[in-house]
Design an enzyme around this catalytic site. Structure first.
Site, PDB file in Angstrom:
ATOM      1  CE1 TYR A  91      -3.517   2.723   0.905  1.00 55.40           C
ATOM      2  CE2 TYR A  91      -2.029   3.320   2.698  1.00 55.40           C
ATOM      3  CZ  TYR A  91      -3.129   3.603   1.911  1.00 55.40           C
ATOM      4  OH  TYR A  91      -3.839   4.764   2.123  1.00 55.40           O
ATOM      5  N   GLY A  98      -5.659   5.499   0.154  1.00 56.44           N
ATOM      6  CA  GLY A  98      -7.058   5.687   0.495  1.00 56.44           C
ATOM      7  C   GLY A  98      -7.934   4.739  -0.296  1.00 56.44           C
ATOM      8  CG  HIS A 121      -2.317  13.860   1.442  1.00 56.87           C
ATOM      9  ND1 HIS A 121      -2.487  13.394   0.164  1.00 56.87           N
ATOM     10  CD2 HIS A 121      -2.683  12.832   2.254  1.00 56.87           C
ATOM     11  CE1 HIS A 121      -2.934  12.156   0.194  1.00 56.87           C
ATOM     12  NE2 HIS A 121      -3.061  11.778   1.453  1.00 56.87           N
ATOM     13  CG  ASN A 230       0.413   6.953   7.066  1.00 56.52           C
ATOM     14  OD1 ASN A 230      -0.470   7.042   7.902  1.00 56.52           O
ATOM     15  ND2 ASN A 230       0.337   6.149   6.010  1.00 56.52           N
ATOM     16  NE  ARG A 316     -16.951  21.069  52.230  1.00 59.07           N
ATOM     17  CZ  ARG A 316     -17.713  20.011  51.956  1.00 59.07           C
ATOM     18  NH1 ARG A 316     -17.199  18.801  52.009  1.00 59.07           N
ATOM     19  NH2 ARG A 316     -18.993  20.180  51.672  1.00 59.07           N
TER      20      ARG A 316
END
Length: 535
Positions: A91, A98, A121, A230, A316
């Site tokens: 890949y 994608g 991108h 990535n 408190r």
């Protein structure tokens, strides 16, 4: 002394408590270099960085690659070259990305694929990230490559390190990421001579920046375009900064709340060690000890002993709320360190040159760190919300026993009336920001990426919440100092709270409606952001 928005240079590093195992003295061990103690601090990347190391680099320390890190990077690149040569399907190496993951890309097209990934991108919008935020992301990216499973060339990693050393920081728009892609794409553009950088003098083209460095733009090889966009460096870098700022903020929250507690004549029994030990929480125990140390030998607290059965919850339960936030901080730090120690590329290359392997998985998805950032955001927002309640009590004469709104004089002065409005506004804004980004969801890439964790947006809004919380604490610090000015002269402050009060008054004078209060708030924010809270 008049109030000033310009403070003296702080005597401590803005990022404190840095792990000495990763800086300075250890360089001779992991990087083969000898350095004098006076040398500029450096972080040696041999084993995975932790969040403190990333924060140190973000704030100006040098990043140095060890020989073993260089060797791991080279080995991973050799594996990619074998994958390309043998045409092993991988890949983003020899396929599209994608929803195009099943489209085979020929060897002649793999350089174009890498370059085109960067171009397509680089979709960020909005104002650029701050300098330290971009440095943090670059440090986290180099850390990810140094695991030795990404397959980028060593020269690419070295150019990223050179950018850090030179102060030429890529211009990265803050928004546009649902997970991790756009920020790193804008950083990587600079490597190929596209996009812009910023330094102390302003903005310049990436091409001009590379010329200044006497470097040629890189031509990206197979897998490099995907590897540089990535993984989770964006969120881990930003998360490391968020942790550094939260650590300081929580220390200040203890200190400032102790000042308010003292001014409001609280009952110190709420911080009794034996009582707090009944609830199991490391954070609660730590905060309780801090408060007891801060309020030791307080004349104001001694004079108030036994006057009330118990105080309101904003007083408190300081150990319980601040302690819970510290426990969340510790858990978040563990998650971020695990993320930095993990390989978050996709695909991952492994194996030997004789038998290279490719794992196509979802390690780039930052579900755990996104959830951690959402949790840290909520914790910080709650600490700040309780601080605003103490501000309200300080300015309210019905409960404070002090002049209305801590004002000097009669009805002609409003004092801190409207400063409390500002704190309330910031609390409301934090409440909106604290909605979990992890649940935002969405569908992208033609149904291929049909679940989104929004980890980077979670880190960005955590940083915004932290900044708002710092401002709220700054207002509480001003109000507490003003309240001390209005206490009876015969009641002494605790030595530690007195030291903080005197430090504040060295730069910000008592308020008498004689100047815009915004300037005091800015000066107090700078004080909280930079000065040492005393621990």
């Amino acid at each position: 002394m008049l109030a000033s928005s310009v403070l003296p240079t702080p005597s401590i590093d803005p990022i404190h408590s840095i792990n000495p195992a990763v800086i300075g003295a250890d360089l001779s061990d992991c990087c083969g270099e000898e350095r004098s103690p006076a040398a500029v601090s450096s972080v040696c990347l041999d084993k995975p960085l932790d969040w403190r190391g990333v924060a140190q680099i973000a704030n100006g320390a040098r990043l140095v690659l060890s020989p073993s890190a260089r060797s791991r990077i080279d080995h991973a690149r050799a594996l990619v070259e074998q994958i390309v040569e043998r045409r092993i399907r991988a890949y983003g190496v020899n396929t599209g990305v994608g929803a195009l993951c099943d489209v085979v890309v020929s060897p002649s097209e793999q350089r174009a694929l890498s370059r085109n990934i960067l171009m397509s991108h680089s979709v960020g919008v909005g104002e650029p990230l701050r300098r330290e935020e971009t440095r943090a992301i670059i440090a986290a990216a180099v850390n990810n490559f140094a695991h030795g499973h990404s397959g980028v060339r060593l020269e690419l990693v070295e150019l990223l390190v050179t950018l850090l050393d030179s102060g030429l920081i890529p211009e990265v728009p803050a928004f546009g990421s649902v997970g991790y892609l756009s920020h790193m794409a804008h950083i990587a553009l600079v490597l190929i001579g596209e996009g812009f950088v910023r330094d102390d003098t302003g903005r310049m083209s990436a091409a001009g920046a590379l010329q200044r460095l006497a470097r040629e733009p890189l031509v990206l090889e197979a897998k490099e375009g995907l590897s540089v966009v990535n993984g989770t460096p964006c969120v881990t870098g930003l998360a490391s900064l968020a942790l550094a700022r939260t650590e300081r903020l929580l220390e200040w929250a203890d200190t400032i709340s102790a000042m308010s507690f003292e001014n409001l004549r609280g009952q110190a029994a709420a911080f009794d060690a034996d009582s707090l030990a009944l609830r199991i929480s490391p954070g609660l125990s730590l905060v309780g000890a801090h408060l007891r140390a801060l309020l030791a030998d307080s004349g104001i607290i001694a004079a108030s002993f036994g006057r009330k059965t118990q105080d309101p919850l904003s007083l408190r339960t300081i150990p319980h709320v601040h302690g819970a936030a510290r426990d969340v901080f510790a858990t978040t730090a563990e998650v971020v360190n695990r993320e930095l120690a993990s390989v978050t590329d996709n695909p991952v290359v492994a194996g030997t040159l004789a038998s290279p392997r490719v794992f196509s998985q979802a390690h780039a998805v930052g579900a755990s760190i996104g959830l951690a950032m959402d949790s840290l955001s909520t914790a910080v927002a709650e600490v700040a919300a309780m601080a605003e309640r103490r501000i309200d009590r300080l300015v309210n004469p019905l409960v404070s026993g002090l002049p209305a709104f801590l004002a000097d004089g009669g009805g002609t002065c409003s004092g801190f009336m409207i400063a409390q409005y500002t704190a309330a506004s910031l609390v409301a804004h934090n409440r909106r920001l604290a909605m979990p980004a992890s649940l935002d969801g969405g569908i992208t890439s033609g149904l291929q990426e049909d679940h989104l964790c929004h980890a980077t947006p979670a880190a960005l809004k955590a940083l915004e919440i932290i900044a708002n919380a710092e401002r709220i604490l700054a207002i509480e610090l001003l109000a507490a100092a003003q309240a001390y000015d209005l206490q009876p002269a015969d009641l002494s402050r605790a030595p530690k709270t007195d030291a903080i009060y005197r430090s504040v008054r060295a730069v910000i004078s008592q308020y008498r409606d004689d100047r815009p209060l915004a300037g005091d708030i800015a000066a107090a924010w700078a004080f909280v952001h930079e000065a040492n809270p005393g621990f």
